[in-house]
Design an enzyme around this catalytic site. Structure first.
Site, PDB file in Angstrom:
ATOM      1  N   CYS A   1      49.271  52.381  33.010  1.00 24.38           N
ATOM      2  CA  CYS A   1      49.131  51.134  33.896  1.00 24.38           C
ATOM      3  C   CYS A   1      50.705  50.573  34.475  1.00 24.38           C
ATOM      4  CB  CYS A   1      48.571  49.773  33.277  1.00 24.38           C
ATOM      5  SG  CYS A   1      47.929  48.563  34.095  1.00 24.38           S
TER       6      CYS A   1
ATOM      7  N   HIS B   1      43.430  52.506  31.975  1.00 15.22           N
ATOM      8  CA  HIS B   1      43.556  52.315  30.456  1.00 15.22           C
ATOM      9  C   HIS B   1      42.734  53.200  29.626  1.00 15.22           C
ATOM     10  CE1 HIS B   1      45.999  48.651  30.699  1.00 15.22           C
ATOM     11  NE2 HIS B   1      45.643  48.511  31.940  1.00 15.22           N
TER      12      HIS B   1
ATOM     13  N   GLU C   1      42.936  53.460  26.464  1.00 15.88           N
ATOM     14  CA  GLU C   1      42.799  52.651  25.143  1.00 15.88           C
ATOM     15  C   GLU C   1      41.428  51.770  25.423  1.00 15.88           C
ATOM     16  OE1 GLU C   1      45.081  52.098  27.380  1.00 15.88           O
ATOM     17  OE2 GLU C   1      45.707  49.935  27.056  1.00 15.88           O
TER      18      GLU C   1
END
Lengths: 198, 251
Positions: A79, A180, A182
């Site tokens: 990001c 992202h 994650e």
């Protein structure tokens, strides 16, 4: 050991949780020595470009980041951790990015809603172990700005949001994504697992 | 293309998910972590946890739940209910939530939105609005829908965006609990007046309701609770239906 760079903001724990889930050893740290001695580096970021640069300067981390990259350590930006690798951003015209990559960070100029929030597809532009088999799959994005690299050869993935933008880059030991991993479910974990296994 | 999101909502009271839940493969139907994992498996795009705990001293349990969910589920999730201060926001975000939603406290103190956005970024701040039709407009309600706030919902949504909210979670009190479909007129009106995503909530009962709220209501995401809790539909049933209707979803 993977060092997760702590520049003082952002949801770093979610990156660590994902790595824990993959049984990849990691540590959240702002200690230059720990970062320099790690095997791999993850550089996540959220928020404002200028604020992030300021925090990195305050913690003397800019040279550390340049150092690990020059050492050839595997490096993953996420990001804002992608955007700050470029030279400058429309978000904070007075701030100077780390400048690993040539190019600017621009604001979405579209009739669509900004920020882009949600799951969007990536178009994989070239073969790479980190992202193989994920062409056309969905990842979670939250951003108002996107990178515009001068060198097309670094582009790894593109995504469409009122026009195509670069959602992933890769050059030598450096990987960086706008989305992202994650927070992108199983496919996101796959990228982190691939990174841990590189 | 950016996918339309399907978001299950879980009401949590003193650490337990309330409203009847009857999934087959779940050992403990009231465990928020197990339910979050189940919805994740079904293809939920995000989750919302609404803390409806009445007593203040039991609120700590929500943080433990957030921590546990963040270790098991790798999709974004929002926590709302009882967030009154920047410090409340910080604690929930630090525990691992991606976003916090504010409702009554934001109406009483709009600076909570701007302060939260400045500190944590707009992407973290969801403005929840409960709206009820009044003559030709919609009025905002607070305190769990009990108190009229004497504010126009459309104006409040626009102001919320200006203050720095990153998303609007819009619940229609007219359709909520009816299973008769989302409030298309309200959702479309607000979604076309703001530049941030709108999550429609209240009234989902059938598959068609979801396609309506995306096609006609211009919603960016749809939230539902009981349709999932009572296992009438799974998240992927809805997504398969939407895909057939040529609505972009993550499958």
């Amino acid at each position: 050991m993977i060092a997760i760079i702590d520049y003082g903001a952002g949801n770093l724990q979610s990156v660590k949780n994902a790595l824990d889930n993959l049984k990849a050893e990691s540590r959240i740290t702002d200690n230059p020595y720990e970062i320099l001695s790690a095997d791999k580096i993850i550089f996540p970021g959220v928020g404002n470009f200028g604020d992030m640069v300021k925090s990195l300067e305050k913690k003397n981390l800019i040279d550390v980041i340049r150092g690990v990259i020059n050492d050839g350590k595997l490096f993953l930006g996420i990001c804002l951790g992608l955007q700050v690798l470029f030279e400058e951003s429309a978000e904070s015209p007075d701030a100077k990015g780390i400048g690993i990559f040539k190019g600017k960070v621009k604001r979405f100029n579209t009739n669509l809603k900004v920020p882009q929030i949600g799951w969007n597809q990536i178009k994989v532009c070239r073969e790479n172990k980190i992202i193989n088999g994920l062409d056309g799959n969905f990842f979670y994005f939250v951003h108002s700005y996107y990178v515009d690299p001068e060198d097309d050869a670094i582009v790894l993935a593109r995504t469409n949001y009122g026009g195509e933008f670069v959602s992933g880059v890769c050059k030598d030991n450096i990987y960086a994504f706008q989305f992202h991993p994650e927070k992108s479910g199983e496919d996101g974990l796959k990228i982190l697992k691939n990174f841990a296994g590189l | 293309m950016l996918a339309k999101r399907i978001i299950p909502c879980l009401d949590v009271d003193a650490g337990r998910v309330v409203k009847g839940v009857n999934f087959v493969n779940i050992k403990d139907a009231g465990d928020p972590v197990e339910l979050a994992e189940e919805y994740n498996k079904q293809g939920a795009d995000e989750l919302v946890f609404l803390d409806i705990t009445a007593s203040h001293d039991k609120r700590e349990t929500m943080k433990d739940i957030v921590k546990a969910v963040a270790k098991k589920v790798f999709i974004p999730f929002t926590v709302g209910g009882g967030i009154r201060t920047i410090e409340d926001m910080r604690e929930i975000l630090k525990a691992g939530a991606d976003k916090v939603s504010v409702n009554t406290a934001a109406v009483n103190n709009p600076k909570l939105i701007s302060g939260g956005a400045k500190r944590f970024g707009s992407q973290c701040i969801v403005l929840a609005i409960d709206a009820k039709k009044k003559d030709q407009s919609w009025e905002v309600y607070i305190n769990g829908g009990r108190t009229p706030a004497k504010r126009d919902a459309v104006k409040w949504a626009i102001e919320g965006q200006k203050l720095g909210a990153g998303e609007i979670l819009l619940t229609s009190m007219n359709t909520d609990g009816t299973k008769g479909g989302f409030d298309i007129e309200l959702t479309r009106t607000i979604s076309s007046k703001v530049g941030i995503p709108v999550i429609a909530s209240g009234g989902a009962g059938k598959l068609e309701h979801f396609s309506e709220v995306f096609k006609n209501g211009k919603a960016d995401a749809a939230l539902a609770a009981s349709i999932f809790h009572y296992n009438e539909y799974k998240v992927d049933d809805i997504k398969k239906f939407l895909k057939k209707e040529e609505i972009c979803v993550r499958i």
